[in-house]
Design a protein around this motif. Structure first.
Motif, PDB file in Angstrom:
ATOM      1  N   HIS A 112      46.484  47.214  50.480  1.00  0.00           N
ATOM      2  CA  HIS A 112      46.142  47.431  51.889  1.00  0.00           C
ATOM      3  C   HIS A 112      47.326  47.171  52.820  1.00  0.00           C
ATOM      4  O   HIS A 112      47.540  47.900  53.782  1.00  0.00           O
ATOM      5  N   THR A 153      32.499  49.836  58.567  1.00  0.00           N
ATOM      6  CA  THR A 153      33.098  49.332  59.804  1.00  0.00           C
ATOM      7  C   THR A 153      32.188  48.282  60.438  1.00  0.00           C
ATOM      8  O   THR A 153      30.974  48.335  60.288  1.00  0.00           O
ATOM      9  N   HIS A 205      36.103  49.063  52.454  1.00  0.00           N
ATOM     10  CA  HIS A 205      37.049  49.666  53.389  1.00  0.00           C
ATOM     11  C   HIS A 205      36.360  50.601  54.369  1.00  0.00           C
ATOM     12  O   HIS A 205      36.707  50.635  55.559  1.00  0.00           O
ATOM     13  N   ASN A 206      35.410  51.357  53.900  1.00  0.00           N
ATOM     14  CA  ASN A 206      34.757  52.353  54.752  1.00  0.00           C
ATOM     15  C   ASN A 206      33.620  51.782  55.587  1.00  0.00           C
ATOM     16  O   ASN A 206      33.039  52.500  56.400  1.00  0.00           O
ATOM     17  N   GLN A 244      43.214  44.666  42.286  1.00  0.00           N
ATOM     18  CA  GLN A 244      43.041  45.626  43.352  1.00  0.00           C
ATOM     19  C   GLN A 244      42.845  47.050  42.882  1.00  0.00           C
ATOM     20  O   GLN A 244      42.672  47.948  43.682  1.00  0.00           O
ATOM     21  N   GLU A 292      36.065  40.128  56.763  1.00  0.00           N
ATOM     22  CA  GLU A 292      36.095  39.522  55.431  1.00  0.00           C
ATOM     23  C   GLU A 292      35.057  38.411  55.276  1.00  0.00           C
ATOM     24  O   GLU A 292      34.432  38.270  54.226  1.00  0.00           O
ATOM     25  N   PRO A 325      39.071  49.427  43.809  1.00  0.00           N
ATOM     26  CA  PRO A 325      38.842  50.135  45.063  1.00  0.00           C
ATOM     27  C   PRO A 325      39.774  51.318  45.245  1.00  0.00           C
ATOM     28  O   PRO A 325      39.496  52.209  46.026  1.00  0.00           O
ATOM     29  N   GLN A 366      35.103  45.697  43.940  1.00  0.00           N
ATOM     30  CA  GLN A 366      35.877  45.544  45.170  1.00  0.00           C
ATOM     31  C   GLN A 366      36.067  44.115  45.608  1.00  0.00           C
ATOM     32  O   GLN A 366      36.712  43.858  46.616  1.00  0.00           O
TER      33      GLN A 366
END
Lengths: 204, 204
Positions: free
Chosen positions: B36, A39, A36-37, B120, A62, B123, A120
């Motif tokens: 998400h 970029t 998620h973090n 999930q 993804e 994370p 993850q």
DNA sequence: AGTAAATGTGAACAATTGCTCATATATTAT
DNA sequence: ATAATATATGAGCAATTGTTCACATTTACT
């Protein structure tokens, strides 16, 4: 229409390097920041590539991770297959010990990446890759059992292989999360080998 | 300064209802949309509560899921403990069969929520809850083994309990992902019970 | 050399969304 | 009744970020 497969296949050497740089940088940032973090802009910068180039090869964020996972799974499988290769003609007990050793070795190879992916991967939607991995591993094992059928008490070899792979996997997984130090210990491996061998009905 | 714990404890009946509604709606949306894709605004709407109220009780999105997970883990543990409660005085073989049954029952209770959380949870950062769950389960089992020490070959009972819980977990986990239909089958349970019983050195 | 195809660039957009805060209503206490 | 506390509201902000696209550069080909 989002896809998890790469967009364009690099043909020239230059673009192949770009492609590799993206995947490499992706693996690094995945470990450092998590999915998620991380970029895409930071990824491109780390790879020394423009953000535009990144999207020339991957349709979305993804899909980059998907490629990373795919390669990782292949490397993991090679470790397993390699470990079993060494004992193609050995008796069952030895095979099991090598199996356990190889599974643990795989689990400990690239530990950081392994950890991030284990933690993850699912939400990223690449469960298929793992499903596939289990499938392949089971098949490999089933063949090994087949060749030693007389030593195995369990009738259903496919089931036996599944039990071996998944129980071993679960033990390692929980150990990694709950008691990471234990993963190095010889004791855990012995217990795991014992678990499997006795299940198969084979004397140690 | 983000936290995973609720912000304010509801005292009046009205606010307690709000709190519950948020958690309930959260569980629903988690199942429907995943972490998400579930937005806090949608959550508030589903709960029939304003977004402002939501943030009166939870400091952030994660903390809502944390509460959902915590409650889920407790329910899961109760299923396990309940299953073992039935056989406090029974011999080892029976205990193991009940253990396996209870583990499978827990895995199949609230299947959708189970699935989302398994897929999930990491994370979201609530690994601690799962760690804790394993810990508690192991402890419970260790006590059960202790009371039947004469029937158990393995010396280290703590290790034995760990092996039982984690292998069983791994088997169920992989089955859920790879061959969900198999989870209902009696065969899988029999194999799992066999795996554990033989490991312990107990005749079936 | 000249052309076409492949590859690279990065400023900027569009869209999303977690979260705050000023304000309103309900409950409890005095 | 009145003050004080608890609870509820929701429009809108602030910040992030995945992705595009028009244009530049490099390579391959004739």
């Amino acid at each position: 229409m989002s896809s998890y497969t790469p967009r364009k296949k690099p043909t020239q050497a230059r673009s192949r390097a770009t492609f590799e740089a993206i995947i490499e940088a992706g693996a690094q940032l995945l470990v450092e920041d998590g999915f998620h973090n991380m970029t895409t802009n930071a990824l491109a910068e780390r790879a020394g590539v423009s953000i535009g180039s990144l999207y020339q090869y991957f349709p979305n964020k993804e899909s980059i991770v998907a490629s990373i996972i795919e390669r990782f799974a292949d490397r993991q499988f090679e470790i397993l297959a390699g470990g079993l290769q060494e004992v193609i003609t050995a008796p069952l007990a030895e095979v099991v010990h090598h199996l356990v050793a190889a599974m643990f070795e795989a689990k400990q190879a690239e530990p950081e990446l392994n950890r991030v992916l284990v933690e993850q991967l699912p939400p990223i939607g690449q469960l298929d890759v793992m499903r596939d991995w289990t499938e392949r591993a089971c098949h490999l094992l089933e063949m090994a059992l087949e060749a030693r059928r007389d030593e195995v008490e369990v009738e259903d070899l496919e089931m036996a292989a599944f039990m071996m792979v998944t129980s071993c996997h679960g033990i390692m997984h929980s150990t990694l999360l709950d008691r990471p130090k234990l993963l190095d210990s010889e004791v855990l491996r012995e217990h795991t080998a014992r678990l499997i061998l006795r299940y198969l009905g084979c004397q140690e």
